[in-house]
Scaffold this motif. Structure first.
Motif, PDB file in Angstrom:
ATOM      1  N   GLY A   1       6.674  11.128   5.118  1.00 33.95           N
ATOM      2  CA  GLY A   1       6.980   9.705   4.867  1.00 33.95           C
ATOM      3  C   GLY A   1       8.506   9.202   5.556  1.00 33.95           C
ATOM      4  O   GLY A   1       8.669   8.072   5.512  1.00 33.95           O
TER       5      GLY A   1
ATOM      6  N   CYS B   1      -1.864  16.019  11.787  1.00 29.96           N
ATOM      7  CA  CYS B   1      -0.963  15.658  10.486  1.00 29.96           C
ATOM      8  C   CYS B   1      -1.931  15.537   9.425  1.00 29.96           C
ATOM      9  O   CYS B   1      -2.901  14.698   9.464  1.00 29.96           O
ATOM     10  CB  CYS B   1      -0.119  14.761  10.621  1.00 29.96           C
TER      11      CYS B   1
ATOM     12  N   SER C   1      -0.416  15.186   6.165  1.00 25.91           N
ATOM     13  CA  SER C   1       0.421  14.813   5.154  1.00 25.91           C
ATOM     14  C   SER C   1       0.032  13.483   4.565  1.00 25.91           C
ATOM     15  O   SER C   1      -0.815  12.800   5.437  1.00 25.91           O
ATOM     16  CB  SER C   1       1.834  15.051   5.317  1.00 25.91           C
ATOM     17  N   LEU C   2       0.717  12.844   3.586  1.00 26.04           N
ATOM     18  CA  LEU C   2       0.275  11.655   2.962  1.00 26.04           C
ATOM     19  C   LEU C   2      -0.022  10.658   3.772  1.00 26.04           C
ATOM     20  O   LEU C   2      -1.104  10.013   3.536  1.00 26.04           O
ATOM     21  CB  LEU C   2       1.075  11.514   1.631  1.00 26.04           C
ATOM     22  N   SER C   3       1.021  10.057   4.431  1.00 26.42           N
ATOM     23  CA  SER C   3       0.707   8.959   5.325  1.00 26.42           C
ATOM     24  C   SER C   3      -0.577   8.781   6.232  1.00 26.42           C
ATOM     25  O   SER C   3      -1.304   7.980   6.493  1.00 26.42           O
ATOM     26  CB  SER C   3       1.970   8.540   5.902  1.00 26.42           C
ATOM     27  N   CYS C   4      -0.737  10.041   6.617  1.00 27.79           N
ATOM     28  CA  CYS C   4      -1.512  10.266   7.741  1.00 27.79           C
ATOM     29  C   CYS C   4      -2.964  10.271   7.096  1.00 27.79           C
ATOM     30  O   CYS C   4      -4.079   9.858   7.510  1.00 27.79           O
ATOM     31  CB  CYS C   4      -1.701  11.631   8.762  1.00 27.79           C
TER      32      CYS C   4
ATOM     33  N   CYS D   1       3.473  16.732   7.580  1.00 31.86           N
ATOM     34  CA  CYS D   1       4.144  15.362   8.093  1.00 31.86           C
ATOM     35  C   CYS D   1       4.960  15.872   9.709  1.00 31.86           C
ATOM     36  O   CYS D   1       5.888  16.310   9.617  1.00 31.86           O
ATOM     37  CB  CYS D   1       5.399  14.901   7.268  1.00 31.86           C
ATOM     38  N   LEU D   2       4.403  15.064  10.709  1.00 29.18           N
ATOM     39  CA  LEU D   2       5.170  15.209  11.587  1.00 29.18           C
ATOM     40  C   LEU D   2       6.294  14.068  12.121  1.00 29.18           C
ATOM     41  O   LEU D   2       6.865  14.133  13.133  1.00 29.18           O
ATOM     42  CB  LEU D   2       3.939  15.202  13.050  1.00 29.18           C
ATOM     43  N   GLY D   3       6.657  13.620  11.139  1.00 32.07           N
ATOM     44  CA  GLY D   3       7.979  12.834  11.258  1.00 32.07           C
ATOM     45  C   GLY D   3       7.398  11.389  12.223  1.00 32.07           C
ATOM     46  O   GLY D   3       8.331  11.094  13.113  1.00 32.07           O
ATOM     47  N   ALA D   4       6.217  11.388  12.047  1.00 37.43           N
ATOM     48  CA  ALA D   4       5.516   9.998  12.898  1.00 37.43           C
ATOM     49  C   ALA D   4       4.762   9.175  12.362  1.00 37.43           C
ATOM     50  O   ALA D   4       3.701   8.691  12.543  1.00 37.43           O
ATOM     51  CB  ALA D   4       5.144  10.622  14.229  1.00 37.43           C
ATOM     52  N   CYS D   5       5.006   9.028  10.658  1.00 38.25           N
ATOM     53  CA  CYS D   5       4.129   8.332   9.735  1.00 38.25           C
ATOM     54  C   CYS D   5       4.023   6.766  10.272  1.00 38.25           C
ATOM     55  O   CYS D   5       3.019   6.232   9.715  1.00 38.25           O
ATOM     56  CB  CYS D   5       4.838   8.393   8.613  1.00 38.25           C
TER      57      CYS D   5
ATOM     58  N   ALA E   1      -1.495  10.810  13.067  1.00 40.48           N
ATOM     59  CA  ALA E   1      -0.574  11.219  14.256  1.00 40.48           C
ATOM     60  C   ALA E   1      -1.012  12.479  14.592  1.00 40.48           C
ATOM     61  O   ALA E   1      -1.521  13.360  13.819  1.00 40.48           O
ATOM     62  CB  ALA E   1       0.778  11.263  13.957  1.00 40.48           C
TER      63      ALA E   1
END
Ligand SMILES: Cc1cc2nc3c(=O)[nH]c(=O)nc-3n(C[C@H](O)[C@H](O)[C@H](O)COP(=O)(O)O)c2cc1C
Ligand code: SF4
Ligand code: FES
Lengths: 461, 179
Positions: free
Chosen positions: A90, B97, B99-102, B138-142, B147
């Motif tokens: 996030g 990715c 993780s959550l946002s993706c 998380c790729l830091g591109a949420c 992503a």
């Protein structure tokens, strides 16, 4: 609040904002020149201390105070580490600063290295940021050429070398002592503290670790003064003698089920709801939010009726979350099952635990197995209490682990179960109506194809 | 060339596994750190870039270059999932990715799609040596969820259809060399 003027993101829309030319054209490096000429290192530390700046990397530790822990008469070398590992789900504001305004971060770092008498700075950059790597490498090259880095900076006798150290895809490298071990060429196993890095850090020398955004803030504090910084944000709570307040601008990343995901600069203390509604364009598809992660996955969940929580360092804690974290806001709309949130979160932390401490290594793995079993339709109501028991017993806060990763694993579990217990109980009753009691693990859910989920529901006695 | 035969050719070169240019670039890192152990991570990156992986014999050679025990390097290497030891990576390393946002925006479906299309599991490489599939955290591109990162290129807000045409395009590319 209406008069709030962004500074951290002020330049990113300008053409070629990542170049030295554009940075200098908007006043860049003038502050560094002035600081080096007019102020002593101790005066810089004092200004940052008065500003009330707290670290933006997740822990919120007062930056001036951290710097003052360095031994006063150390012969050196003192090391400076820029934490650009940014891997908290996030969170992407460091990436934006490094891609679009790297010189701002460099100027803040050079000033901070001067303040702390460090002569070598390492930027620990996660590997998955290739554009940031290129932009930052080029910015460092430009800064050397212009005399802002290297020997005898701007003729003042100050020396500072700066190198990028690229990570290799492990979340734990963001923990400051894991980061130090990783630069030393070792596995990123966090160290037991004390000694704190300020006393014995990188290569056993005094070391400062600061986040990218913290350093960008330093640049603006030295330009505009501590009083300007303190005019933004939330003053200390008069009823809590340990609350130093939450001052300054903050970058908030908003993602998930919103119309306009992005990184926004706002004063600390802005209500979470305003970030979602006004900045990120509201919840997608005209839906309502069910839950919101306030500050990166580790911080846990706010429920829909907690969205007026002020986004300062104290706000999310009062709402039962771990803290403000990184300011990475993730919005879950009303259709998203909390069990899926739990599964995603438990999988992340089980995967990223470095394995050193038994409570964290085993606790995160067991939590994942239980959640996978619930998700596959073989959960029991007591599982929720079991999960809470695990969550309450891992982490620095209960005092059972070396680093805070385990706390980050615990808070999503605690908040999801405490705030959404009804939904989770319904899920268990609905998917396991006959109350199968097997506690056998299900085949790793993460590797099962989604459409096979049904076949896994076949009860195994 | 299959991965096995490629692996064998590289291993088969005996003592001269690391090309001299790679050793020279590793040495360029020495002045940055007070000891050579700290050069392990940059060196592993350089080796993996050149060979596509870090075979055991390269670790032995690196130990010589750095003047530290090979077991120290192995200890570090095995901690970071980023490095491969058994066989070279595919020409394109695809990070999806999860993780959550993706995941909220459909990231896990993309992973399923790629497993089917490439017929491999995350961590594996296709038989033709073209693609390596990785489940990323998380790729830091949420803001671009879901992503996907392929080598050095970030593909924002991917859908199955978009990913399909990206893969079609990459499948046509010449396959020599890595990344
Ligand atoms: C598991 C874990 C991961 C962390 N990851 C990061 C990170 O990616 N970036 C970061 O700046 N701080 C991270 N931190 C916080 C750092 O340990 C440290 O507090 C921070 O870099 C200090 O800088 P600041 O005071 O400027 O925030 C992490 C902490 C923990 C426990
Ligand atoms: S708490 Fe977890 S991640 Fe942190 S040192 Fe212990 S095992 Fe490693
Ligand atoms: S969650 Fe996928 S890029 Fe952050």
């Amino acid at each position: 609040m209406e008069s709030f003027e962004p500074v951290l993101l002020a330049n990113i829309q300008k053409p070629d904002s990542h170049t030295l030319r554009a940075y200098e054209a908007s006043g860049g490096y003038a502050t560094l020149r002035r600081v080096l000429k007019e102020l002593s290192p101790a005066e810089v530390v004092e200004e940052v201390r008065i500003s009330g700046l707290r670290g933006r990397g997740g822990a919120g530790f007062p930056t001036g105070l951290k710097w003052s822990f360095l031994p006063a008469d150390h012969p050196g070398p003192i090391y400076f580490c820029v934490n650009a590992d940014e891997s908290e789900p996030g969170t992407f504001c460091n990436r934006i600063l490094l891609e679009l305004d790297p010189h701002q971060v460099l100027e803040g770092t050079i000033i901070s290295a001067y303040a702390t008498r460090a002569t070598t700075a390492y930027v620990y950059l996660r590997y998955e940021y290739p554009l940031a790597y290129r932009r930052l490498s080029e910015a460092i090259r430009e800064a050397y050429q212009a005399g802002y880095l290297g020997k005898n900076i701007l003729g003042t006798g100050l020396d500072l070398d700066m190198y990028i150290h690229r990570g290799a895809g492990a979340y734990i490298c963001g923990e400051e002592t894991g980061l130090i071990e990783s630069i030393e060429g070792k596995r990123a196993w966090p160290r037991t503290k004390p000694p704190f890095p300020a006393v014995e850090g990188l290569f056993r020398k005094p070391t400062v670790v600061n986040n990218v955004e913290t350093l960008a803030c330093v640049r603006h504090i030295m330009e505009r003064g501590a009083e300007w910084f303190r005019s933004i944000g939330v003053p200390p709570d008069p009823n809590d003698p340990r609350d130093p307040g939450s001052f300054g601008p903050k970058l908030f990343c908003v993602s998930g089920h919103v119309n306009r995901p992005g990184c926004f600069e706002a004063p600390l203390g802005i209500p979470c709801r305003r970030l979602i509604e006004e900045y990120a364009g509201g919840v997608r598809g005209g839906r309502r939010a069910k839950a919101v992660v306030p500050g990166g996955l580790s911080t846990g969940l706010l429920s829909a009726d907690e969205l007026d929580t002020p986004m300062d360092f104290a706000g999310p804690i009062k709402a039962g979350c771990l803290g403000l974290g990184t300011g990475g806001v993730i919005v879950l709309d009303e259709t998203y099952p909390i069990i899926d949130f739990l599964h995603n979160s438990c999988r992340f932390f089980a995967h990223e635990s470095c394995g050193q401490c038994t409570p964290c290594r085993e606790g995160t793995a067991w939590a994942l197995q239980i959640v996978e079993r619930i998700k596959a339709g073989r959960g029991r109501l007591v599982d929720l209490d079991l999960l809470l028991e695990i969550a309450d017993n891992i982490g620095i806060i209960p005092g059972t682990t070396i680093c805070g990763l385990a706390d980050g694993a615990a808070w999503p579990i605690k908040t999801a179960i405490r705030k959404f217990r009804g939904e989770l109980e319904d899920y268990i009753k609905r998917t396991n109506p006959k109350g199968w009691r097997s506690t056998r693990p299900v085949p790793a859910f993460s590797l099962e194809k989604t459409d096979q989920a049904n076949s896994m529901r076949t009860p195994v006695a | 060339m299959s991965q096995e035969s490629k692996a064998q050719t590289v291993e088969g070169r005996g003592g001269a596994l690391l090309p001299p240019e790679v050793i020279a670039s590793i040495r360029e890192y020495f002045p940055r750190y007070p000891n050579t152990r700290a050069v392990v991570l940059p060196a592993l990156h350089l080796i993996q870039e050149a060979l596509g992986y870090v075979p055991k014999s390269a670790v032995l050679e690196l130990a010589n270059v750095l003047g530290i025990p090979a077991s120290d390097i192995e200890d570090t290497l095995s901690f970071y999932q980023f490095f491969k030891q058994d066989r070279p990576l595919g020409k394109y390393r695809i990070w999806v990715c999860r993780s959550l946002s993706c995941a909220l925006c459909g990231g896990e479906n993309l992973l399923d799609y790629l497993r089917e299309r490439l017929n491999i599991e995350p961590g594996e490489t296709t038989a033709d040596g073209r693609f390596t599939l990785e489940a990323a955290e998380c790729l830091g591109a949420c803001e671009y969820a879901p992503a996907v990162l392929i080598n050095e290129t970030l593909y924002p807000t991917m859908t199955r259809e978009k990913l399909e045409s990206v893969l079609d395009e990459l499948s046509k590319q010449d396959i020599n060399g890595h990344g």
